[in-house]
Write a protein that holds these residues in place. Structure first.
Motif, PDB file in Angstrom:
ATOM      1  N   ASP A 105      29.314  57.633  29.657  1.00  0.00           N
ATOM      2  CA  ASP A 105      28.262  56.618  29.628  1.00  0.00           C
ATOM      3  C   ASP A 105      28.139  55.935  30.979  1.00  0.00           C
ATOM      4  N   GLY A 106      26.912  55.581  31.352  1.00  0.00           N
ATOM      5  CA  GLY A 106      26.735  54.807  32.581  1.00  0.00           C
ATOM      6  C   GLY A 106      25.625  55.329  33.467  1.00  0.00           C
ATOM      7  N   PHE A 107      25.281  54.513  34.473  1.00  0.00           N
ATOM      8  CA  PHE A 107      24.213  54.823  35.415  1.00  0.00           C
ATOM      9  C   PHE A 107      24.639  54.374  36.809  1.00  0.00           C
ATOM     10  N   PHE A 108      24.166  55.097  37.823  1.00  0.00           N
ATOM     11  CA  PHE A 108      24.279  54.595  39.184  1.00  0.00           C
ATOM     12  C   PHE A 108      23.300  53.437  39.358  1.00  0.00           C
ATOM     13  N   VAL A 109      23.664  52.492  40.187  1.00  0.00           N
ATOM     14  CA  VAL A 109      22.848  51.299  40.403  1.00  0.00           C
ATOM     15  C   VAL A 109      22.189  51.397  41.772  1.00  0.00           C
ATOM     16  N   TYR A 110      20.852  51.239  41.804  1.00  0.00           N
ATOM     17  CA  TYR A 110      20.102  51.312  43.053  1.00  0.00           C
ATOM     18  C   TYR A 110      19.343  50.002  43.266  1.00  0.00           C
ATOM     19  N   ASP A 111      19.249  49.600  44.510  1.00  0.00           N
ATOM     20  CA  ASP A 111      18.567  48.358  44.859  1.00  0.00           C
ATOM     21  C   ASP A 111      17.100  48.623  45.173  1.00  0.00           C
ATOM     22  N   GLN A 112      16.218  47.868  44.502  1.00  0.00           N
ATOM     23  CA  GLN A 112      14.798  47.929  44.833  1.00  0.00           C
ATOM     24  C   GLN A 112      14.228  46.514  44.809  1.00  0.00           C
ATOM     25  N   GLY A 113      14.790  45.687  45.667  1.00  0.00           N
ATOM     26  CA  GLY A 113      14.330  44.309  45.752  1.00  0.00           C
ATOM     27  C   GLY A 113      14.784  43.496  44.550  1.00  0.00           C
ATOM     28  N   ALA A 114      13.820  42.785  43.931  1.00  0.00           N
ATOM     29  CA  ALA A 114      14.155  41.892  42.826  1.00  0.00           C
ATOM     30  C   ALA A 114      14.557  42.654  41.576  1.00  0.00           C
ATOM     31  N   GLN A 115      14.082  43.880  41.419  1.00  0.00           N
ATOM     32  CA  GLN A 115      14.342  44.657  40.210  1.00  0.00           C
ATOM     33  C   GLN A 115      15.216  45.863  40.541  1.00  0.00           C
ATOM     34  N   ARG A 116      16.406  45.900  39.989  1.00  0.00           N
ATOM     35  CA  ARG A 116      17.283  47.047  40.228  1.00  0.00           C
ATOM     36  C   ARG A 116      16.806  48.261  39.432  1.00  0.00           C
ATOM     37  N   ARG A 117      17.200  49.415  39.911  1.00  0.00           N
ATOM     38  CA  ARG A 117      16.915  50.659  39.221  1.00  0.00           C
ATOM     39  C   ARG A 117      18.232  51.312  38.824  1.00  0.00           C
ATOM     40  N   TYR A 118      18.193  52.086  37.743  1.00  0.00           N
ATOM     41  CA  TYR A 118      19.387  52.733  37.212  1.00  0.00           C
ATOM     42  C   TYR A 118      19.066  54.202  36.975  1.00  0.00           C
ATOM     43  N   SER A 119      19.999  55.070  37.335  1.00  0.00           N
ATOM     44  CA  SER A 119      19.712  56.496  37.256  1.00  0.00           C
ATOM     45  C   SER A 119      21.008  57.281  37.058  1.00  0.00           C
ATOM     46  N   ARG A 120      20.851  58.461  36.465  1.00  0.00           N
ATOM     47  CA  ARG A 120      21.964  59.400  36.353  1.00  0.00           C
ATOM     48  C   ARG A 120      21.978  60.370  37.534  1.00  0.00           C
ATOM     49  N   GLU A 121      21.007  60.260  38.408  1.00  0.00           N
ATOM     50  CA  GLU A 121      20.894  61.180  39.549  1.00  0.00           C
ATOM     51  C   GLU A 121      21.627  60.582  40.742  1.00  0.00           C
ATOM     52  N   GLY A 122      22.641  61.299  41.233  1.00  0.00           N
ATOM     53  CA  GLY A 122      23.513  60.748  42.268  1.00  0.00           C
ATOM     54  C   GLY A 122      23.615  61.598  43.517  1.00  0.00           C
TER      55      GLY A 122
END
Length: 404
Positions: A99-116
């Protein structure tokens, strides 16, 4: 107009949406980190023709009579089953097992993805290779420790760092001849490094002092200090010693070298003297040759040309109570939804978060056999509903013909 016609029209629209979802799943069968979606149908309104009645003294109850008025989309939801891991041989390609997602920064709203699939940009910041979004994690603090309780931030990898290690331990091996006379001396030279990676040559002089004892002392270079004694047993094996620290002045700007000598491997047998330093832990200055991410916990290390490794950061992983509540944003990314819960961000392989697999990417979890089956179901459902419309049209035509 007949109710059946409007009911069939709602079914046509829904089966078209069903086919759209199937088409999107098949289109992304080879998309890294993609999660397949499923469609849930729900029946819609009902028209009450007869509410029914309850049982009476001399009469049984009757059931209600209702006519359904079509179908609607219940929900379209991603399925977060594990995709197959595909080996790439590239250490900056990462996948999550569990379980889990990588955390990506996109300003005020973070993005989460399984693509690393990660890479370094020109500023040395770790980013997603396809989108350029900066992966989030933690850098080591001044004490060289990663504090995963702090909010995650960008990970910037140093590019021009060099590192050396001063000698702290040296191991002597070999033999001090039992045939030597009291007062005989043996010089042993050794190379040791200071804190700047500068190599120094030191000389340790061993002197026979008794039947089973030898002394040692630092005799070079100038300013070197340290001395002690060694005692052997009747079998010529090491028994005990006093003094173990050799101090050698460092080069300009370097700290003095304080090396602990391990003399336990020395022997005193009737054989020629053969003392030598078998190993020491100092290293000359080395440059960065690689960036290495460890499996399971996602710790980031710099690898140097002298063989040293230095941790500089760690990858963050987020998990959600309800990942199906996340909102698709494209590029196999999600953002937090109203029903996903807050992200629980921490180190990989802890608190229910999955482990990181370095050198792998997670493939799409689309089951092509299932999707082709769904395609047939969508097609047949669409055909059946179109037949209902055709039949309803024929009935209306018959009604019109009654006037003739």
């Amino acid at each position: 107009m007949l109710r059946s016609m409007f009911t069939a029209i709602s079914s046509l629209n829904l089966h078209q949406s069903y086919l759209d979802v199937v088409a999107n799943n098949l289109a992304n069968a080879n998309t890294i980190g993609y999660k397949t979606s499923r469609v849930l149908f729900q029946d819609q309104f009902y028209q009450m023709l007869n509410p029914g009645s309850g049982p009476a003294a001399n009469l049984g109850g009757t059931n209600p009579t209702q006519v359904g008025l079509g179908v609607k989309t219940g929900y379209i939801s991603p399925i977060f089953t594990q995709g197959a891991l595909q080996a790439t041989g590239r250490n900056l390609d990462l996948a999550i097992q569990g379980d889990g997602f990588f955390v990506y920064d996109q300003g005020a709203q973070r993005r989460y993805s399984r693509e690393g699939s990660l890479t370094l940009d020109s500023a040395g910041i770790l980013v997603n290779a396809s989108t350029g979004l900066r992966v989030q994690g933690w850098m080591v603090n001044a004490s060289g420790v990663v504090d995963t309780n702090l909010p995650p931030n960008n990970i910037q990898i140093p590019q021009n760092r060099t590192i050396a290690r001063a000698t702290q331990n040296a191991i002597f091996g070999g033999n001090l001849s039992a045939d030597a006379q009291v007062g005989d001396t043996v010089d042993t030279t050794m190379g040791i490094y200071d804190s700047l990676g500068q190599l120094h040559t030191a000389t340790v002089t061993f002197t026979r002092t008794g039947d089973s004892t030898w002394s040692w002392s630092a005799t070079a270079p100038a300013g070197a200090a340290g001395n002690g004694t060694i005692t052997f047993d009747a079998n010529g094996h090491y028994a005990s010693s006093t003094g173990s620290v050799l101090t050698v002045p460092g080069s300009a700007g370097a700290n003095p070298i304080n090396a602990t000598l391990d003399l336990t491997s020395l022997t005193m047998l009737s054989a020629p003297t053969s003392t030598a330093v078998t190993s020491q832990d100092g290293l000359a200055a080395g440059d960065i040759t690689d960036v290495y991410i460890t499996p399971n916990d996602g710790a980031i290390f710099l690898v140097y040309s002298n063989g040293m490794r230095e941790q500089v950061g760690q990858i963050a992983v987020a998990r959600f109570t309800n990942p199906a509540g996340l909102i698709h944003t494209g590029h196999t990314m999600f953002q937090q939804g109203l029903n996903s819960g807050d992200p629980q961000i921490g180190a990989a392989n802890s608190a229910g978060r999955g482990a990181i697999a370095a050198g792998y990417l997670e493939g799409s979890n689309v089951d092509m056999a299932q999707e082709f089956t769904n395609m047939i179901l969508a097609q047949r459902g669409f055909q059946a509903s179109s037949r209902v419309i055709t039949t309803s049209d024929e009935i209306i035509q018959e009604l019109v013909n009654l006037k003739r």
